[in-house]
Design an enzyme around this catalytic site. Sequence first.
Site, PDB file in Angstrom:
ATOM      1  N   GLN A   1       0.846  -1.206   0.000  1.00 54.19           N
ATOM      2  CA  GLN A   1       0.000   0.000   0.000  1.00 54.19           C
ATOM      3  C   GLN A   1       0.875   1.249   0.000  1.00 54.19           C
ATOM      4  O   GLN A   1       1.990   1.229   0.537  1.00 54.19           O
ATOM      5  CB  GLN A   1      -0.921   0.055   1.237  1.00 54.19           C
ATOM      6  CG  GLN A   1      -2.220  -0.732   1.141  1.00 54.19           C
ATOM      7  CD  GLN A   1      -2.095  -2.171   1.604  1.00 54.19           C
ATOM      8  OE1 GLN A   1      -1.272  -2.482   2.482  1.00 54.19           O
ATOM      9  NE2 GLN A   1      -2.874  -3.071   1.019  1.00 54.19           N
TER      10      GLN A   1
ATOM     11  N   ASN B   1      -4.108   0.833  -2.558  1.00 51.53           N
ATOM     12  CA  ASN B   1      -3.569  -0.505  -2.775  1.00 51.53           C
ATOM     13  C   ASN B   1      -2.555  -0.493  -3.918  1.00 51.53           C
ATOM     14  O   ASN B   1      -2.528   0.447  -4.732  1.00 51.53           O
ATOM     15  CB  ASN B   1      -4.711  -1.475  -3.120  1.00 51.53           C
ATOM     16  CG  ASN B   1      -5.474  -1.926  -1.895  1.00 51.53           C
ATOM     17  OD1 ASN B   1      -4.928  -2.007  -0.797  1.00 51.53           O
ATOM     18  ND2 ASN B   1      -6.758  -2.234  -2.083  1.00 51.53           N
TER      19      ASN B   1
ATOM     20  N   CYS C   1      -6.860   0.763   6.791  1.00 50.21           N
ATOM     21  CA  CYS C   1      -5.688  -0.119   6.773  1.00 50.21           C
ATOM     22  C   CYS C   1      -5.096  -0.164   8.180  1.00 50.21           C
ATOM     23  O   CYS C   1      -4.603   0.857   8.675  1.00 50.21           O
ATOM     24  CB  CYS C   1      -4.653   0.418   5.776  1.00 50.21           C
ATOM     25  SG  CYS C   1      -3.152  -0.571   5.704  1.00 50.21           S
TER      26      CYS C   1
ATOM     27  N   HIS D   1     -14.447  -7.356   4.525  1.00 49.84           N
ATOM     28  CA  HIS D   1     -13.729  -8.606   4.811  1.00 49.84           C
ATOM     29  C   HIS D   1     -14.656  -9.809   4.740  1.00 49.84           C
ATOM     30  O   HIS D   1     -15.798  -9.752   5.218  1.00 49.84           O
ATOM     31  CB  HIS D   1     -13.104  -8.559   6.212  1.00 49.84           C
ATOM     32  CG  HIS D   1     -11.956  -7.599   6.288  1.00 49.84           C
ATOM     33  ND1 HIS D   1     -10.668  -7.970   5.996  1.00 49.84           N
ATOM     34  CD2 HIS D   1     -11.930  -6.281   6.565  1.00 49.84           C
ATOM     35  CE1 HIS D   1      -9.876  -6.910   6.108  1.00 49.84           C
ATOM     36  NE2 HIS D   1     -10.615  -5.877   6.456  1.00 49.84           N
TER      37      HIS D   1
ATOM     38  N   GLU E   1      -5.346 -10.061   0.198  1.00 49.87           N
ATOM     39  CA  GLU E   1      -5.875  -8.696   0.237  1.00 49.87           C
ATOM     40  C   GLU E   1      -6.391  -8.226  -1.121  1.00 49.87           C
ATOM     41  O   GLU E   1      -5.740  -8.425  -2.157  1.00 49.87           O
ATOM     42  CB  GLU E   1      -4.788  -7.714   0.699  1.00 49.87           C
ATOM     43  CG  GLU E   1      -4.543  -7.749   2.181  1.00 49.87           C
ATOM     44  CD  GLU E   1      -3.777  -6.523   2.661  1.00 49.87           C
ATOM     45  OE1 GLU E   1      -3.950  -5.426   2.091  1.00 49.87           O
ATOM     46  OE2 GLU E   1      -2.988  -6.689   3.597  1.00 49.87           O
ATOM     47  N   ARG E   2      -7.525  -7.549  -1.058  1.00 51.29           N
ATOM     48  CA  ARG E   2      -8.066  -6.869  -2.234  1.00 51.29           C
ATOM     49  C   ARG E   2      -7.000  -5.924  -2.811  1.00 51.29           C
ATOM     50  O   ARG E   2      -6.358  -5.188  -2.073  1.00 51.29           O
ATOM     51  CB  ARG E   2      -9.300  -6.061  -1.794  1.00 51.29           C
ATOM     52  CG  ARG E   2      -9.902  -5.205  -2.864  1.00 51.29           C
ATOM     53  CD  ARG E   2     -11.154  -4.510  -2.384  1.00 51.29           C
ATOM     54  NE  ARG E   2     -10.917  -3.529  -1.326  1.00 51.29           N
ATOM     55  CZ  ARG E   2     -11.807  -2.632  -0.910  1.00 51.29           C
ATOM     56  NH1 ARG E   2     -13.009  -2.606  -1.452  1.00 51.29           N
ATOM     57  NH2 ARG E   2     -11.533  -1.787   0.057  1.00 51.29           N
TER      58      ARG E   2
ATOM     59  N   CYS F   1      -2.267  -8.461   7.723  1.00 49.85           N
ATOM     60  CA  CYS F   1      -3.331  -7.492   7.428  1.00 49.85           C
ATOM     61  C   CYS F   1      -4.000  -7.134   8.752  1.00 49.85           C
ATOM     62  O   CYS F   1      -4.608  -7.995   9.402  1.00 49.85           O
ATOM     63  CB  CYS F   1      -4.346  -8.112   6.451  1.00 49.85           C
ATOM     64  SG  CYS F   1      -5.733  -7.014   6.087  1.00 49.85           S
TER      65      CYS F   1
ATOM     66  N   GLY G   1      -7.738  -7.219   8.615  1.00 48.44           N
ATOM     67  CA  GLY G   1      -8.086  -8.637   8.459  1.00 48.44           C
ATOM     68  C   GLY G   1      -8.028  -9.347   9.800  1.00 48.44           C
ATOM     69  O   GLY G   1      -8.871 -10.209  10.106  1.00 48.44           O
TER      70      GLY G   1
HETATM   71  N1  LIG Z   1      -6.245  -4.248   0.911  1.00 46.75           N
HETATM   72  C1  LIG Z   1      -7.107  -3.553   1.852  1.00 46.75           C
HETATM   73  C2  LIG Z   1      -6.481  -2.320   2.416  1.00 46.75           C
HETATM   74  C3  LIG Z   1      -5.224  -2.571   3.229  1.00 46.75           C
HETATM   75  C4  LIG Z   1      -5.448  -3.407   4.489  1.00 46.75           C
HETATM   76  C5  LIG Z   1      -4.190  -3.550   5.288  1.00 46.75           C
HETATM   77  N2  LIG Z   1      -3.073  -4.136   4.741  1.00 46.75           N
HETATM   78  C6  LIG Z   1      -4.371  -3.690   6.775  1.00 46.75           C
HETATM   79  O1  LIG Z   1      -3.351  -3.853   7.459  1.00 46.75           O
HETATM   80  O2  LIG Z   1      -5.489  -3.562   7.269  1.00 46.75           O
HETATM   81  C7  LIG Z   1      -8.440  -3.184   1.170  1.00 46.75           C
HETATM   82  O3  LIG Z   1      -8.502  -3.193  -0.071  1.00 46.75           O
HETATM   83  O4  LIG Z   1      -9.405  -2.898   1.882  1.00 46.75           O
END
Ligand SMILES: N[C@@H](CCC[C@H](N)C(=O)O)C(=O)O
Length: 282
Positions: A45, A65, A74, A161, A210-211, A219, A222
Site C-alpha cells: 500500500q 492498494n 488499513c 472482509h 488482500e483486495r 493485514c 483482516g
Molecule cells: N487491501 C485492503 C487495504 C489494506 C489493508 C491492510 N493491509 C491492513 O493492514 O489492514 C483493502 O482493499 O481494503
Amino acid sequence: MLKFSKMHGLGNDFIVIDAIHQSVELSKQQIQMLADRHWGIGCDQLLLVQPAESAEADFRYRIFNADGGEVAQCGNGARCFARFVHDKGLTDKTVIAVETASGLIYPELQSDGQVRVDMGPPRFEPAAIPFVANELSNTYMLTLPSGPHVEISALSMGNPHAVVRVENISAAPVAEWGPQIEAHERFPERVNAGFMQVVDHDHIRLRVYERGVGETQACGTGACAAVVSGIRRGLLARDVQVALPGGCLHISWPDEASNVMMTGPAQHVFDGEIEWPIPTQS
Ligand SMILES: N[C@@H](CCC[C@H](N)C(=O)O)C(=O)O
C-alpha cells in the site's frame, strides 16, 4: 525529487509520503508503478499523509492498494502512519486523531514501541460491507466460480472482509480461493479474504488475500475482522493473539458495543527519494 519513507507492519509494507510539505498528485498508473517491485519502489500500500480537513483531527491519511485503487482503512498502515508523523517531527502527540475515508481513528504510540489503534466498530449489515444478502447472519454460503461452496463471515472494519475458517492454515487454499472470493459478484466493491485457523480460545493463525494486492505478510483490519467473526461464532475469547505470516498482533473487542482495539509494531526501513514525475517505461 519525491521524498518517501519505506515502512512495514509485520511485513505488510508501505511507501509513506509526506503530502503536507510536498505537493503530490498521483494517478492510478503512477501508484501502480511506485508499488511495482521490479519497476518502482515496491509496496503493498501507498500512504499519503495530508493536513486534516476537520477541527477534531490532527492529520488525514489516504490509502492506496498496489493496484492503484483508493481504500478506506488499513490497520498496519495506521500504525506506520502514527510512527511516521511522530518520528518525522510532524507532531509530538502520542495519541493522534487521524481522518481516514471511513472516519476518525486514534493510533496511540506506546512506551514499548508498539502502536495501539482504536479501529472503530465492526459493521455487519450487508449494505454497509457491501455484500449481497437477503438477511443479516453470522455466516453465509458463497459458491465460488470453480465450484466449492464456502462458509464465510462477512463484515466491515471500515473496509470489507470475508473470513473463512480452515482446519490447517498451512494447507489453506489461499492462492486458489483468495482471488475468487476477492472478486465474487456478491461483493460489489470486492473484498479482502481471510483464512483463519482457530488454535484455541485466545489464539488464531491467519492468512489474508488482500483486495488489490494478493496475499500479504499481515493485514491489520483482516486480523480485527477474523477475531470479531470468531467471537460472534462463539469460537474465541474477547482478547486474542493473531499469528500472521509476518508476526503477531493483539486484538481485543471488549463487547458488542465497543470499538475494536489492535496493538502491534510499526517499523521504519529507510528514507529515499525518487525522480518525479516518474519517467515512463518505453
Ligand atoms: N487491501 C485492503 C487495504 C489494506 C489493508 C491492510 N493491509 C491492513 O493492514 O489492514 C483493502 O482493499 O481494503
